[in-house]
Design a protein around this motif. Sequence first.
Motif, PDB file in Angstrom:
ATOM      1  N   HIS A   1       0.843  -1.197   0.000  1.00 56.47           N
ATOM      2  CA  HIS A   1       0.000   0.000   0.000  1.00 56.47           C
ATOM      3  C   HIS A   1       0.878   1.247   0.000  1.00 56.47           C
ATOM      4  CE1 HIS A   1      -3.383  -2.636   1.011  1.00 56.47           C
ATOM      5  NE2 HIS A   1      -2.605  -3.163   1.945  1.00 56.47           N
TER       6      HIS A   1
ATOM      7  N   SER B   1      -3.041   8.205  -9.549  1.00 59.89           N
ATOM      8  CA  SER B   1      -4.003   7.538  -8.660  1.00 59.89           C
ATOM      9  C   SER B   1      -3.868   6.023  -8.697  1.00 59.89           C
ATOM     10  CB  SER B   1      -5.436   7.945  -9.025  1.00 59.89           C
ATOM     11  OG  SER B   1      -5.736   7.564 -10.359  1.00 59.89           O
ATOM     12  N   ASP B   2      -3.402   5.476  -9.821  1.00 60.09           N
ATOM     13  CA  ASP B   2      -3.264   4.029  -9.941  1.00 60.09           C
ATOM     14  C   ASP B   2      -2.123   3.475  -9.098  1.00 60.09           C
ATOM     15  OD1 ASP B   2      -1.544   5.476 -11.697  1.00 60.09           O
ATOM     16  OD2 ASP B   2      -1.131   3.637 -12.806  1.00 60.09           O
TER      17      ASP B   2
ATOM     18  N   ASP C   1      -3.010   4.344  -2.661  1.00 57.03           N
ATOM     19  CA  ASP C   1      -4.233   3.944  -1.960  1.00 57.03           C
ATOM     20  C   ASP C   1      -4.981   5.163  -1.428  1.00 57.03           C
ATOM     21  OD1 ASP C   1      -4.125   0.670  -0.866  1.00 57.03           O
ATOM     22  OD2 ASP C   1      -2.481   1.530  -1.995  1.00 57.03           O
TER      23      ASP C   1
ATOM     24  N   ASP D   1      -9.420  10.742  -7.538  1.00 56.44           N
ATOM     25  CA  ASP D   1     -10.093   9.532  -8.019  1.00 56.44           C
ATOM     26  C   ASP D   1     -10.862   8.896  -6.864  1.00 56.44           C
ATOM     27  OD1 ASP D   1     -10.370   6.592  -8.683  1.00 56.44           O
ATOM     28  OD2 ASP D   1      -9.444   7.296 -10.530  1.00 56.44           O
ATOM     29  N   ASP D   2     -12.054   8.416  -7.131  1.00 57.36           N
ATOM     30  CA  ASP D   2     -12.886   7.854  -6.072  1.00 57.36           C
ATOM     31  C   ASP D   2     -12.342   6.547  -5.513  1.00 57.36           C
ATOM     32  OD1 ASP D   2     -14.735   9.868  -5.784  1.00 57.36           O
ATOM     33  OD2 ASP D   2     -16.093   9.077  -7.306  1.00 57.36           O
ATOM     34  N   ASP D   3     -11.362   5.944  -6.166  1.00 55.73           N
ATOM     35  CA  ASP D   3     -10.739   4.746  -5.625  1.00 55.73           C
ATOM     36  C   ASP D   3      -9.759   5.068  -4.504  1.00 55.73           C
ATOM     37  OD1 ASP D   3     -12.105   3.028  -7.283  1.00 55.73           O
ATOM     38  OD2 ASP D   3     -10.565   3.020  -8.838  1.00 55.73           O
ATOM     39  N   LEU D   4      -9.362   6.335  -4.403  1.00 59.09           N
ATOM     40  CA  LEU D   4      -8.464   6.768  -3.340  1.00 59.09           C
ATOM     41  C   LEU D   4      -9.256   7.161  -2.101  1.00 59.09           C
ATOM     42  CD1 LEU D   4      -6.053   9.179  -5.267  1.00 59.09           C
ATOM     43  CD2 LEU D   4      -5.668   6.772  -4.720  1.00 59.09           C
TER      44      LEU D   4
ATOM     45  N   SER E   1     -12.293  12.620  -2.739  1.00 62.88           N
ATOM     46  CA  SER E   1     -12.864  11.388  -3.281  1.00 62.88           C
ATOM     47  C   SER E   1     -14.138  11.018  -2.529  1.00 62.88           C
ATOM     48  CB  SER E   1     -11.852  10.256  -3.162  1.00 62.88           C
ATOM     49  OG  SER E   1     -11.610   9.955  -1.803  1.00 62.88           O
TER      50      SER E   1
ATOM     51  N   HIS F   1     -14.453   8.463  -0.803  1.00 66.98           N
ATOM     52  CA  HIS F   1     -14.004   7.922   0.485  1.00 66.98           C
ATOM     53  C   HIS F   1     -13.272   9.029   1.245  1.00 66.98           C
ATOM     54  CE1 HIS F   1     -15.068   3.951  -1.006  1.00 66.98           C
ATOM     55  NE2 HIS F   1     -14.375   4.223  -2.099  1.00 66.98           N
TER      56      HIS F   1
ATOM     57  N   ASN G   1      -9.380   1.225   5.370  1.00 59.43           N
ATOM     58  CA  ASN G   1      -9.208   1.111   3.928  1.00 59.43           C
ATOM     59  C   ASN G   1      -8.450  -0.147   3.514  1.00 59.43           C
ATOM     60  OD1 ASN G   1      -9.362   2.333   1.212  1.00 59.43           O
ATOM     61  ND2 ASN G   1      -7.150   2.514   1.386  1.00 59.43           N
TER      62      ASN G   1
END
Length: 240
Positions: free
Chosen positions: A121, A142-143, A146, A160-163, A189, A191, A239
């Motif tokens: 991570h 962002s890829d 985390d 990015d909403d994945d973060l 994001s 989250h 997370n």
Amino acid sequence: MRKNRKTLFIIIVVVLLPILLFLLYSSDYYHADETAEKAMTGTDQVNVSEIKEGWLFDGPGNATGMVFYPGGKVEETAYAPLLSKLAENGIDVYLMKMPFHLVFFGLNKADDIINAYQYDHWYIAGHSLGGVGAGFYADRNSDRLDGIILLASYTTKKMDDDLITVSVYGTEDGVLNREGYQKNLENVSAHFTEHVIKGGNHAQFGSYGPQKKDKEAKISASEQVEETVNAIMDAIAGNQ
């Protein structure tokens, strides 16, 4: 001949004066205090070592790494007490040394760390102007991350909403632009975690003394650091 000399003088002034003024500006910065200097020596649990890009706070964990961007015109080692505590809690932290103590001269320095070290991570974090710089990096990478942790700061780029986005600031912060903070909440994001430290101010995320325009904190620096670490660890735990 005199006209040529006058033209040369004007050219020299136009070129050199801005450089001189910038060097004078950047040479006036906040210095790490004795508490920070002591934290730089490490503890039984945390080894602090100098690396090419800055410093590594190496604790007992081996799964999570964090890149930390310091605040503008602040000596990087001023963040040693905070980063040492994070390392004690299992996050290896890479403190970036920025040219002229300004993050915008090293926005992509996190690449050097993430390319060189392996963790399950990765997080990027920053204080004040360093948080803005961290947002620029997270927006384009962002890829590889985390999440992002913003201390007395905000991101001007959409995350990015994945973060995960973690924001921590103090009620007595006199430096943070509250209008800018509220406006840029649209960039966090999905989250998102916000933690407000009652009695905390802007400067006590680091150990470099009072900062211009900041308010006096109503809690100690060690209390602010402890609460900051707990907020970050809680968010990361949720997370992973």
